[in-house]
Write an enzyme that holds these catalytic residues in place. Structure first.
Site, PDB file in Angstrom:
ATOM      1  N   GLY A  20       0.806  -1.078  -0.061  1.00 37.63           N
ATOM      2  CA  GLY A  20      -0.339  -0.184   0.074  1.00 37.63           C
ATOM      3  C   GLY A  20       0.956   1.356   0.231  1.00 37.63           C
ATOM      4  N   PHE A  23      -0.770   7.251   2.462  1.00 40.60           N
ATOM      5  CA  PHE A  23      -0.183   8.171   3.655  1.00 40.60           C
ATOM      6  C   PHE A  23       0.759   7.419   4.417  1.00 40.60           C
ATOM      7  CE2 PHE A  23      -3.994  11.231   2.711  1.00 40.60           C
ATOM      8  CZ  PHE A  23      -3.034  11.157   2.335  1.00 40.60           C
ATOM      9  N   GLY A  24       0.166   6.235   5.015  1.00 45.77           N
ATOM     10  CA  GLY A  24       1.419   5.144   5.337  1.00 45.77           C
ATOM     11  C   GLY A  24       2.144   5.085   5.116  1.00 45.77           C
ATOM     12  N   VAL A  89      -2.240  -7.710  -3.723  1.00 48.20           N
ATOM     13  CA  VAL A  89      -1.350  -8.525  -2.521  1.00 48.20           C
ATOM     14  C   VAL A  89      -2.896  -9.691  -2.528  1.00 48.20           C
ATOM     15  CG1 VAL A  89      -0.212  -9.483  -0.627  1.00 48.20           C
ATOM     16  CG2 VAL A  89       0.181  -7.192  -1.889  1.00 48.20           C
ATOM     17  N   GLU A 181     -18.945  16.985   3.645  1.00 48.88           N
ATOM     18  CA  GLU A 181     -18.689  17.572   2.521  1.00 48.88           C
ATOM     19  C   GLU A 181     -19.074  17.039   1.009  1.00 48.88           C
ATOM     20  OE1 GLU A 181     -14.003  17.877   4.093  1.00 48.88           O
ATOM     21  OE2 GLU A 181     -14.412  16.061   2.609  1.00 48.88           O
ATOM     22  N   ASP A 310      -4.877   2.881   8.580  1.00 47.88           N
ATOM     23  CA  ASP A 310      -6.299   2.874   8.815  1.00 47.88           C
ATOM     24  C   ASP A 310      -6.058   1.338   9.037  1.00 47.88           C
ATOM     25  OD1 ASP A 310      -7.154   5.287   8.208  1.00 47.88           O
ATOM     26  OD2 ASP A 310      -8.346   4.462   6.598  1.00 47.88           O
ATOM     27  N   ALA A 325      -5.385  11.106   8.134  1.00 43.16           N
ATOM     28  CA  ALA A 325      -4.316  11.116   7.306  1.00 43.16           C
ATOM     29  C   ALA A 325      -2.671  10.841   8.543  1.00 43.16           C
ATOM     30  CB  ALA A 325      -4.684  11.872   6.322  1.00 43.16           C
TER      31      ALA A 325
HETATM   32  C1  FAD Z   1     -13.526  10.358   0.996  1.00 37.25           C
HETATM   33  C2  FAD Z   1     -12.018  10.804   1.943  1.00 37.25           C
HETATM   34  C3  FAD Z   1     -11.428  11.764   3.023  1.00 37.25           C
HETATM   35  C4  FAD Z   1     -11.111  11.706   3.218  1.00 37.25           C
HETATM   36  N1  FAD Z   1     -10.633  13.061   4.152  1.00 37.25           N
HETATM   37  C5  FAD Z   1     -10.082  12.984   5.004  1.00 37.25           C
HETATM   38  C6  FAD Z   1      -9.605  14.185   5.826  1.00 37.25           C
HETATM   39  O1  FAD Z   1      -9.957  15.335   5.725  1.00 37.25           O
HETATM   40  N2  FAD Z   1      -8.548  15.139   6.813  1.00 37.25           N
HETATM   41  C7  FAD Z   1      -7.982  12.981   7.612  1.00 37.25           C
HETATM   42  O2  FAD Z   1      -6.651  12.908   8.007  1.00 37.25           O
HETATM   43  N3  FAD Z   1      -8.610  12.219   6.834  1.00 37.25           N
HETATM   44  C8  FAD Z   1      -9.229  11.524   5.734  1.00 37.25           C
HETATM   45  N4  FAD Z   1      -9.450  10.337   5.243  1.00 37.25           N
HETATM   46  C9  FAD Z   1      -9.200   9.846   5.462  1.00 37.25           C
HETATM   47  C10 FAD Z   1      -7.269   9.137   4.968  1.00 37.25           C
HETATM   48  O3  FAD Z   1      -7.198   9.832   3.314  1.00 37.25           O
HETATM   49  C11 FAD Z   1      -7.242   7.657   5.843  1.00 37.25           C
HETATM   50  O4  FAD Z   1      -7.241   7.855   7.312  1.00 37.25           O
HETATM   51  C12 FAD Z   1      -5.519   7.584   5.061  1.00 37.25           C
HETATM   52  O5  FAD Z   1      -5.454   7.494   3.738  1.00 37.25           O
HETATM   53  C13 FAD Z   1      -5.362   6.236   6.157  1.00 37.25           C
HETATM   54  O6  FAD Z   1      -3.387   5.728   4.931  1.00 37.25           O
HETATM   55  P1  FAD Z   1      -3.589   4.500   4.578  1.00 37.25           P
HETATM   56  O7  FAD Z   1      -2.108   4.814   4.257  1.00 37.25           O
HETATM   57  O8  FAD Z   1      -4.017   3.347   5.988  1.00 37.25           O
HETATM   58  O9  FAD Z   1      -4.552   3.778   3.461  1.00 37.25           O
HETATM   59  P2  FAD Z   1      -4.275   4.346   2.384  1.00 37.25           P
HETATM   60  O10 FAD Z   1      -4.223   5.901   2.525  1.00 37.25           O
HETATM   61  O11 FAD Z   1      -6.682   4.239   1.645  1.00 37.25           O
HETATM   62  O12 FAD Z   1      -4.078   3.765   1.812  1.00 37.25           O
HETATM   63  C14 FAD Z   1      -3.748   2.140   1.645  1.00 37.25           C
HETATM   64  C15 FAD Z   1      -2.767   1.674   0.115  1.00 37.25           C
HETATM   65  O13 FAD Z   1      -3.177   0.376  -0.508  1.00 37.25           O
HETATM   66  C16 FAD Z   1      -3.755  -0.345  -1.679  1.00 37.25           C
HETATM   67  N5  FAD Z   1      -4.137  -1.279  -1.236  1.00 37.25           N
HETATM   68  C17 FAD Z   1      -4.870  -1.906  -0.753  1.00 37.25           C
HETATM   69  N6  FAD Z   1      -5.567  -3.503  -0.141  1.00 37.25           N
HETATM   70  C18 FAD Z   1      -4.032  -3.381  -0.953  1.00 37.25           C
HETATM   71  C19 FAD Z   1      -3.813  -4.788  -1.842  1.00 37.25           C
HETATM   72  N7  FAD Z   1      -4.387  -5.696  -1.243  1.00 37.25           N
HETATM   73  N8  FAD Z   1      -3.003  -4.991  -2.367  1.00 37.25           N
HETATM   74  C20 FAD Z   1      -2.456  -3.816  -2.713  1.00 37.25           C
HETATM   75  N9  FAD Z   1      -2.370  -2.670  -2.552  1.00 37.25           N
HETATM   76  C21 FAD Z   1      -3.419  -2.437  -1.486  1.00 37.25           C
HETATM   77  C22 FAD Z   1      -4.581   0.654  -1.839  1.00 37.25           C
HETATM   78  O14 FAD Z   1      -4.825   0.896  -3.254  1.00 37.25           O
HETATM   79  C23 FAD Z   1      -4.051   2.505  -1.456  1.00 37.25           C
HETATM   80  O15 FAD Z   1      -2.676   2.407  -2.658  1.00 37.25           O
HETATM   81  C24 FAD Z   1     -10.157  10.701   4.089  1.00 37.25           C
HETATM   82  C25 FAD Z   1     -10.772   9.380   3.481  1.00 37.25           C
HETATM   83  C26 FAD Z   1     -11.578   9.111   2.641  1.00 37.25           C
HETATM   84  C27 FAD Z   1     -11.943   7.780   1.565  1.00 37.25           C
END
Ligand code: FAD
Length: 430
Positions: A20, A23-24, A89, A181, A310, A325
């Site tokens: 993934g 952000f993380g 994955v 929003e 997340d 994020a």
């Molecule tokens: C519409 C929306 C609005 C938001 N607004 C805000 C905000 O205003 N402020 C804020 O702080 N947070 C906001 N968030 C939440 C924030 O975006 C998430 O908390 C953050 O993106 C989490 O980061 P992450 O790295 O855990 O996962 P993500 O950023 O979701 O990234 C996960 C990545 O993993 C990849 N992936 C998933 N499964 C697989 C797999 N099996 N194999 C390969 N790749 C995979 C995906 O393609 C993706 O690129 C919002 C979320 C959404 C959906």
């Protein structure tokens, strides 16, 4: 290790696999970039990092997909030790220390960082998904944009008033930040952007319902700010229904107990659940399927496997950290540093989240900011919201383009990406 003067044995770089590039994952990779002791492999099912906080602006035709998504390869083009693989994955085998892709290819790791984010939860009613899409990916945003814009086109060519009313009714389920929003933006489309665009229908007759199961919108915000936001949404002619449970979602609309709202557009913004991939880690999870991690964000059963963002359930001061994020960003950096320093479990520190606050946009010149004791709403908060979002976008080009588009969007009400890419007859049949 130095053997004789002039001779050195280079140790083989260790393999760090990151699932993934959200952000993380992205921030973990940045912490390990250009560190020759590690080969970093980022695996993502898309080829881009997505700035989800602005996804609703793609869904409501204010921004283009390219404004909020950046190719992962481009981000790491100057980092020779970082490789990117576009693949999904399917499972993780900790015993063999491999991740298994959809095509059954196995990829070995020394360290694994699991950051696949979250997906929508329909609370056990998965059949609702096809009538009430959620917003998580660019594909989702483009689908919702098409649904919204096509509704006005279909209404314009119809002579049936009941159908027109249904086409011009929008229901948003869930009044968290994404829900409000979306509601604010759809109201602006109907009352400002589409003004004088149609000859048969009057877009200002659009009805927007925001349905919330709890007793206030934005339940993570103080009551005063939430009440302010609700008042502003109502001024934008959004009907806010609190303490309201959705009991049915069909192609016709949404059931709320004994009542039914006929609506062509239903958008789901109500809940998250963890991806099923996490089950294959074979470790303890919470009710939402998020992995229970130790204080160093590694698994209690495996010190070389970390779960962040997340997908992780991490408690601090008696509360699980929210799925936002900044939590994912800070966790990514923290884990990247642990690996870079090759710290064993006993020598690792405890992750502490630095909470700098939350923001939500209600519409043009109107937002909420909550940061420590500071609570702000209205124009000042809106400028702060714009600044923070531009600041955190990746790349100068992206920042500049978004800034320019916002000048047209916020100051002139123009939504420049009002494109429907498929024939409207095809959309009507769905
Ligand atoms: C519409 C929306 C609005 C938001 N607004 C805000 C905000 O205003 N402020 C804020 O702080 N947070 C906001 N968030 C939440 C924030 O975006 C998430 O908390 C953050 O993106 C989490 O980061 P992450 O790295 O855990 O996962 P993500 O950023 O979701 O990234 C996960 C990545 O993993 C990849 N992936 C998933 N499964 C697989 C797999 N099996 N194999 C390969 N790749 C995979 C995906 O393609 C993706 O690129 C919002 C979320 C959404 C959906």
């Amino acid at each position: 290790m130095s053997l004789k003067r002039g001779f050195q044995i280079k140790s083989t770089p260790q393999q760090v696999v990151i699932i993934g590039a959200g952000f993380g994952g992205l921030n973990a990779a940045k912490a390990l970039a250009n560190s020759p002791e590690f080969n970093v492999l980022i695996i993502d099912k898309t080829n881009h990092h997505l700035f989800q906080p602005l996804l609703y602006q793609v869904a409501t035709a204010a921004l283009s997909p390219g404004d909020i998504a950046m190719p992962i390869r481009e981000i790491f083009r100057k980092c020779d030790n970082v490789k990117t693989l576009m693949a999904t994955v399917n499972s993780i085998n900790r015993a063999e220390k491999v991740v298994i892709l959809e095509n059954q290819q196995k990829i070995a790791y020394d360290y694994l960082i699991v950051a696949p984010g979250s997906r929508h939860s329909y609370f056990g009613k998965d059949q609702w998904e096809s009538f009430a899409p959620g917003l998580k990916t660019l594909q989702d945003a483009l689908h919702i944009r098409e649904m919204i814009l096509a509704s006005f086109e279909l209404a314009e060519r119809s002579n049936d008033q009941t159908l027109i009313d249904k086409l011009l009714s929008f229901v948003i389920i869930g009044a968290g930040p994404t829900g409000i929003e979306m509601a604010g933006a759809i109201s602006e489309i109907a009352h400002q952007s589409l003004k004088k665009n149609f000859r048969s229908i009057d877009p200002s007759k659009t009805k927007i319902y925001l349905i919330e199961g709890g007793s206030q919108i934005l339940n993570a915000y103080p009551q005063k700010l939430a009440a302010y936001a609700q008042h502003d949404l109502e001024k934008k002619r959004v009907t806010v229904l609190l303490n309201t449970r959705v009991t049915e979602v069909t192609p016709e609309g949404v059931g709320i107990g004994s009542e039914f709202i006929y609506a062509h557009n239903v958008i789901w913004a109500a809940g998250n659940t963890a991806p099923s991939l996490l089950n294959t880690l074979d470790t303890a999870c919470d009710k939402q399927g998020r992995v229970l991690v130790d204080s160093d964000l590694s698994l209690p059963v495996d010190e070389n496997v970390f779960v962040i963002g997340d997908s992780a359930c991490y408690q601090e001061k008696g509360h699980v950290l929210p799925a936002i994020a900044p939590v994912a960003v800070q966790q990514g950096r923290f884990v990247g540093k642990i690996i870079r320093k090759k710290l064993t479990k006993n020598n690792r520190s405890t992750f502490h989240y630095v909470d700098r606050g939350m923001m939500a946009n209600i519409g043009k010149f109107d937002a909420l900011v909550l940061s420590g004791p500071l609570q702000s709403s209205g124009v000042f908060a809106w400028f702060a919201w714009c600044f923070v979002h531009i600041y955190f976008l990746i790349g100068f080009r992206t920042k500049l383009f978004v800034f320019i588009q916002w000048i047209f969007y916020f100051f002139r009400g123009q939504r420049n990406v009002r494109l429907i890419e498929r024939p409207v007859d095809l959309i009507e049949k769905e």
